[in-house]
Motif scaffolding. Sequence first.
Motif, short mmCIF file in Angstrom:
data_model
loop_
_atom_site.label_atom_id
_atom_site.label_comp_id
_atom_site.label_asym_id
_atom_site.label_seq_id
_atom_site.Cartn_x
_atom_site.Cartn_y
_atom_site.Cartn_z
N GLY A 127 0.81 -1.21 0.00
CA GLY A 127 0.00 0.00 0.00
C GLY A 127 0.84 1.26 0.00
O GLY A 127 0.35 2.33 -0.30
N GLY A 128 2.09 1.13 0.35
CA GLY A 128 2.98 2.28 0.36
C GLY A 128 2.96 3.03 1.67
O GLY A 128 1.97 3.04 2.39
N LEU A 129 4.07 3.63 1.94
CA LEU A 129 4.24 4.40 3.17
C LEU A 129 3.32 5.62 3.18
O LEU A 129 2.79 5.99 4.21
CB LEU A 129 5.70 4.81 3.32
N GLY A 130 3.12 6.23 2.01
CA GLY A 130 2.25 7.41 1.92
C GLY A 130 0.84 7.09 2.39
O GLY A 130 0.22 7.88 3.12
N LEU A 131 0.32 5.93 1.99
CA LEU A 131 -1.01 5.53 2.41
C LEU A 131 -1.07 5.33 3.92
O LEU A 131 -2.02 5.76 4.58
CB LEU A 131 -1.43 4.24 1.70
N LEU A 132 -0.03 4.73 4.47
CA LEU A 132 0.02 4.53 5.92
C LEU A 132 0.00 5.86 6.65
O LEU A 132 -0.79 6.07 7.58
CB LEU A 132 1.27 3.74 6.32
N SER A 152 -0.88 8.88 5.53
CA SER A 152 -2.10 9.66 5.32
C SER A 152 -3.27 9.08 6.11
O SER A 152 -4.07 9.82 6.67
CB SER A 152 -2.45 9.75 3.83
N THR A 153 -3.35 7.76 6.21
CA THR A 153 -4.41 7.13 7.01
C THR A 153 -4.22 7.47 8.48
O THR A 153 -5.19 7.81 9.17
CB THR A 153 -4.40 5.60 6.81
N MET A 154 -2.99 7.40 8.95
CA MET A 154 -2.71 7.73 10.34
C MET A 154 -3.11 9.18 10.63
O MET A 154 -3.74 9.46 11.64
CB MET A 154 -1.22 7.54 10.65
N ALA A 155 -2.78 10.08 9.72
CA ALA A 155 -3.09 11.49 9.93
C ALA A 155 -4.60 11.74 9.91
O ALA A 155 -5.11 12.53 10.72
CB ALA A 155 -2.41 12.34 8.86
N ARG A 156 -5.32 11.05 9.04
CA ARG A 156 -6.76 11.27 8.93
C ARG A 156 -7.54 10.59 10.06
O ARG A 156 -8.54 11.12 10.52
CB ARG A 156 -7.27 10.75 7.59
N GLU A 157 -7.09 9.42 10.46
CA GLU A 157 -7.84 8.63 11.43
C GLU A 157 -7.48 8.95 12.88
O GLU A 157 -8.17 8.52 13.80
CB GLU A 157 -7.61 7.12 11.18
N SER A 158 -6.41 9.68 13.09
CA SER A 158 -6.00 10.05 14.45
C SER A 158 -6.25 11.52 14.66
O SER A 158 -6.23 12.31 13.71
CB SER A 158 -4.50 9.78 14.63
N ASP A 159 -6.49 11.89 15.88
CA ASP A 159 -6.59 13.30 16.21
C ASP A 159 -5.20 13.80 16.58
O ASP A 159 -4.87 13.93 17.76
CB ASP A 159 -7.57 13.51 17.38
N LEU A 160 -4.39 14.03 15.56
CA LEU A 160 -3.03 14.49 15.80
C LEU A 160 -3.06 15.96 16.21
O LEU A 160 -3.72 16.78 15.57
CB LEU A 160 -2.16 14.33 14.55
#
Length: 126
Positions: free
Chosen positions: A91-96, A98-106
């Motif tokens: 899936g690529g590092l970018g997908l990881l 971007s998912t982390m950034a969108r799904e987490s309240d960073l």
Amino acid sequence: MNKLSLSDGEWKLMNLLWDDSPLTIGSMVTALRDDTAWTKATINIMLNRLSDKGAVRIDATGPRKLFYPLLARDDAVRQEARNTLSKIRTGGLGLLVSTMARESDLSDAEIDELYRILKEGRREHD
């Protein structure tokens, strides 16, 4: 560090030990009461498994067994990150990220830290 994989339950126990050790089985049962329905026997089995993996030290010299983390939290997190990246490589590092950034309240501080880490990684590869 040897390749070591922790189950979700083992992570719960290790987090307790990293936060406050040494601990007894009874104190772990109490700490996890609201989150799990684990008995002393269940926790004892899991701690023995963690000991066999080299992640926990058991001190049985006193009246109650005491448990200490041998595996450092940073080492466990790094290994978990390596395991995760190897599983999702397609899936690529970018997908990881971007998912982390969108799904987490960073927080802004966490985002700034992520930028800093990525910039350091770039300098190390240049």
